[in-house]
Design a protein around this motif. Structure first.
Motif, PDB file in Angstrom:
ATOM      1  N   UNK A   1     -11.189  -5.977   5.748  1.00  0.00           N
ATOM      2  CA  UNK A   1      -9.905  -6.378   6.295  1.00  0.00           C
ATOM      3  C   UNK A   1      -8.852  -5.341   5.939  1.00  0.00           C
ATOM      4  N   UNK A   2      -7.957  -5.089   6.885  1.00  0.00           N
ATOM      5  CA  UNK A   2      -6.839  -4.171   6.676  1.00  0.00           C
ATOM      6  C   UNK A   2      -5.564  -4.983   6.489  1.00  0.00           C
ATOM      7  N   UNK A   3      -4.828  -4.649   5.446  1.00  0.00           N
ATOM      8  CA  UNK A   3      -3.577  -5.351   5.169  1.00  0.00           C
ATOM      9  C   UNK A   3      -2.496  -4.337   4.848  1.00  0.00           C
ATOM     10  N   UNK A   4      -1.258  -4.784   4.897  1.00  0.00           N
ATOM     11  CA  UNK A   4      -0.155  -3.960   4.439  1.00  0.00           C
ATOM     12  C   UNK A   4       0.061  -4.173   2.955  1.00  0.00           C
ATOM     13  N   UNK A   5       1.174  -3.654   2.454  1.00  0.00           N
ATOM     14  CA  UNK A   5       1.489  -3.848   1.043  1.00  0.00           C
ATOM     15  C   UNK A   5       0.841  -2.804   0.161  1.00  0.00           C
ATOM     16  N   UNK A   6       0.839  -3.069  -1.132  1.00  0.00           N
ATOM     17  CA  UNK A   6       0.371  -2.101  -2.121  1.00  0.00           C
ATOM     18  C   UNK A   6      -1.100  -1.755  -1.916  1.00  0.00           C
ATOM     19  N   UNK A   7      -1.482  -0.571  -2.424  1.00  0.00           N
ATOM     20  CA  UNK A   7      -2.856  -0.125  -2.315  1.00  0.00           C
ATOM     21  C   UNK A   7      -3.282   0.444  -3.667  1.00  0.00           C
ATOM     22  N   UNK A   8      -4.387   1.167  -3.674  1.00  0.00           N
ATOM     23  CA  UNK A   8      -4.916   1.675  -4.940  1.00  0.00           C
ATOM     24  C   UNK A   8      -4.276   2.992  -5.362  1.00  0.00           C
ATOM     25  N   UNK A   9      -3.343   3.503  -4.565  1.00  0.00           N
ATOM     26  CA  UNK A   9      -2.675   4.749  -4.903  1.00  0.00           C
ATOM     27  C   UNK A   9      -1.496   4.539  -5.834  1.00  0.00           C
ATOM     28  N   UNK A  10      -0.689   5.591  -6.030  1.00  0.00           N
ATOM     29  CA  UNK A  10       0.503   5.474  -6.887  1.00  0.00           C
ATOM     30  C   UNK A  10       1.454   4.411  -6.345  1.00  0.00           C
ATOM     31  N   UNK A  11       2.343   3.897  -7.186  1.00  0.00           N
ATOM     32  CA  UNK A  11       3.295   2.872  -6.733  1.00  0.00           C
ATOM     33  C   UNK A  11       4.101   3.360  -5.527  1.00  0.00           C
ATOM     34  N   UNK A  12       4.293   2.471  -4.585  1.00  0.00           N
ATOM     35  CA  UNK A  12       5.058   2.808  -3.389  1.00  0.00           C
ATOM     36  C   UNK A  12       6.551   2.789  -3.692  1.00  0.00           C
ATOM     37  N   UNK A  13       7.262   3.752  -3.133  1.00  0.00           N
ATOM     38  CA  UNK A  13       8.714   3.795  -3.292  1.00  0.00           C
ATOM     39  C   UNK A  13       9.413   3.056  -2.154  1.00  0.00           C
ATOM     40  N   UNK A  14       8.823   3.144  -0.963  1.00  0.00           N
ATOM     41  CA  UNK A  14       9.425   2.543   0.227  1.00  0.00           C
ATOM     42  C   UNK A  14       8.303   1.943   1.068  1.00  0.00           C
ATOM     43  N   UNK A  15       8.069   0.657   0.891  1.00  0.00           N
ATOM     44  CA  UNK A  15       6.927   0.012   1.534  1.00  0.00           C
ATOM     45  C   UNK A  15       7.368  -0.721   2.801  1.00  0.00           C
ATOM     46  N   UNK A  16       7.269  -0.032   3.930  1.00  0.00           N
ATOM     47  CA  UNK A  16       7.570  -0.628   5.227  1.00  0.00           C
ATOM     48  C   UNK A  16       6.377  -1.412   5.776  1.00  0.00           C
ATOM     49  N   UNK A  17       5.269  -1.429   5.056  1.00  0.00           N
ATOM     50  CA  UNK A  17       4.039  -2.033   5.566  1.00  0.00           C
ATOM     51  C   UNK A  17       3.886  -3.500   5.201  1.00  0.00           C
ATOM     52  N   UNK A  18       4.711  -4.000   4.313  1.00  0.00           N
ATOM     53  CA  UNK A  18       4.602  -5.393   3.894  1.00  0.00           C
ATOM     54  C   UNK A  18       5.681  -6.222   4.568  1.00  0.00           C
ATOM     55  N   UNK A  19       5.376  -7.488   4.844  1.00  0.00           N
ATOM     56  CA  UNK A  19       6.347  -8.394   5.453  1.00  0.00           C
ATOM     57  C   UNK A  19       7.124  -9.198   4.426  1.00  0.00           C
ATOM     58  N   UNK A  20       7.024  -8.830   3.163  1.00  0.00           N
ATOM     59  CA  UNK A  20       7.716  -9.573   2.110  1.00  0.00           C
ATOM     60  C   UNK A  20       9.219  -9.339   2.178  1.00  0.00           C
ATOM     61  N   UNK A  21       9.967 -10.338   1.774  1.00  0.00           N
ATOM     62  CA  UNK A  21      11.426 -10.238   1.674  1.00  0.00           C
ATOM     63  C   UNK A  21      11.788  -9.143   0.671  1.00  0.00           C
ATOM     64  N   UNK A  22      12.545  -8.116   1.070  1.00  0.00           N
ATOM     65  CA  UNK A  22      12.853  -7.021   0.149  1.00  0.00           C
ATOM     66  C   UNK A  22      14.092  -7.263  -0.718  1.00  0.00           C
ATOM     67  N   UNK A  23      14.781  -8.373  -0.524  1.00  0.00           N
ATOM     68  CA  UNK A  23      15.998  -8.656  -1.285  1.00  0.00           C
ATOM     69  C   UNK A  23      15.670  -9.076  -2.714  1.00  0.00           C
ATOM     70  N   UNK A  24      16.495  -8.717  -3.688  1.00  0.00           N
ATOM     71  CA  UNK A  24      16.268  -9.157  -5.076  1.00  0.00           C
ATOM     72  C   UNK A  24      16.228 -10.684  -5.156  1.00  0.00           C
ATOM     73  N   UNK A  25      15.268 -11.213  -5.895  1.00  0.00           N
ATOM     74  CA  UNK A  25      15.105 -12.671  -5.965  1.00  0.00           C
ATOM     75  C   UNK A  25      16.098 -13.272  -6.952  1.00  0.00           C
ATOM     76  N   UNK A  26      16.473 -14.534  -6.766  1.00  0.00           N
ATOM     77  CA  UNK A  26      17.392 -15.179  -7.709  1.00  0.00           C
ATOM     78  C   UNK A  26      16.812 -15.209  -9.121  1.00  0.00           C
ATOM     79  N   UNK A  27      17.682 -15.060 -10.106  1.00  0.00           N
ATOM     80  CA  UNK A  27      17.240 -15.074 -11.497  1.00  0.00           C
ATOM     81  C   UNK A  27      16.573 -16.398 -11.848  1.00  0.00           C
TER      82      UNK A  27
END
Length: 324
Positions: A1-27
């Protein structure tokens, strides 16, 4: 299966591949998850959770079936359909690949539909139908009458509502009482790593007992249970409303930026949409710059990408690399 989001490489700086809300979450949401009791099992029946979700949706708790994520719910519901004697599953195309994968793993016949008109022309009365509303990856939404027509004919109609909390345009369609719905709020709540979802059985409870029997013991972790119990808190719902307002502004800016680069873009009611670059992308080069877009080839759309809305600084980073 192919998905967006993080992969096995270095941490992503700008992940346009995930549908997650990019806004900071409430404390308060972060604090609640940190305080989840990991030292003991949750209630195996999740009674408090089911009562709370039932009140939020105006249904009886018996109709709420917790799941350890959308993919698990899709697999379990597909197995329940097979055990009920269904042998055919209709999936949207393009669409989330797990619908077809779950059916194929069980030996069910998979049929795909590009639009509801085609589906209604060929749909039999002994079939299961998946509707992603709004749809991933297109961001399209169906009319209430279209959904009602499908539900009136299919043996089992399931609406995946994962992206409803992030709808940026239009209103949610009315749902027939004989539809099942799947809710996966971890994307909207910005915690895709917390696997948590729930099904709402159709009003007649058809075969919901079998779906419940197929669940693993303690199907939800402590963190998953907490995430779902936070969903309908007024503070969280207010934050989601603010998120949608911000994402509307950012998506307008991002569309304008991509248009300036000559990209073809489809309409969408969500913060993500399908786009076709003017020049084929070098995904490996983008990844080397910490940028990732969702290659839509696995959706049957070679040359297209699914792009999610990110803040202006991420948009500028994408533009800089593409314009080189």
């Amino acid at each position: 299966m192919t998905h967006g989001g993080s992969d096995s490489g270095p941490p992503l700086l700008h992940d346009f591949s995930t549908n997650a809300n990019p806004l900071p979450v409430p404390a308060s949401l972060s604090a609640a998850l940190q305080a989840a009791d990991r030292c003991r099992y949750p209630d195996p029946h999740y009674l408090a959770l089911r009562e709370q979700l039932g009140r939020a949706h105006g249904v009886s708790p018996e109709r709420i079936l917790p799941a350890s994520g959308g993919a698990e719910a899709i697999r379990r519901l597909s197995l329940a359909a097979l055990l009920q004697g269904l042998r055919e599953v209709w999936v949207p195309s393009p669409g989330f690949g797990d619908y077809a994968a779950a059916a194929q793993a069980l030996g069910l016949r998979v049929r795909s539909y590009a639009d509801v008109t085609q589906l209604l022309q060929e749909l039999g009365s002994e079939a299961m139908v998946w509707i992603c509303e709004p749809c991933n990856p297109t961001g399209e939404s169906l009319a209430s009458a279209q959904i009602a027509a499908v539900a009136a004919r299919a043996a089992l109609t399931v609406l995946d509502r994962a992206y409803e909390p992030l709808r940026l345009a239009g209103t949610a369609p009315a749902l027939p009482s004989n539809c099942w719905t799947l809710h996966c709020p971890n994307k909207a709540l910005g915690h895709t790593g917390v696997r948590a979802a729930y099904l709402i059985a159709a009003e007649d409870y058809a075969f919901s007992h079998r779906v419940q029997q197929l669940a693993a013991s303690w199907v939800l972790s402590a963190e998953g249970q907490v995430l779902l119990m936070q969903l309908h808190r007024p503070e969280i719902q207010a934050w989601l409303a603010d998120s949608r307002a911000q994402l509307r502004r950012w998506s307008v800016q991002q569309r304008e930026m991509l248009a300036s680069l000559g990209w073809q873009q489809r309409e969408s009611c969500t913060p993500f949409w399908l786009a076709r670059p003017a020049v084929p992308l070098d995904h490996e080069d983008l990844r080397a710059h910490g940028i990732k877009l969702r290659d839509a080839s696995s959706f049957g759309l070679p040359g297209w990408v699914r792009v999610a809305t990110l803040p202006p600084q991420s948009q500028l980073a994408l533009k800089k690399v593409i314009a080189q």
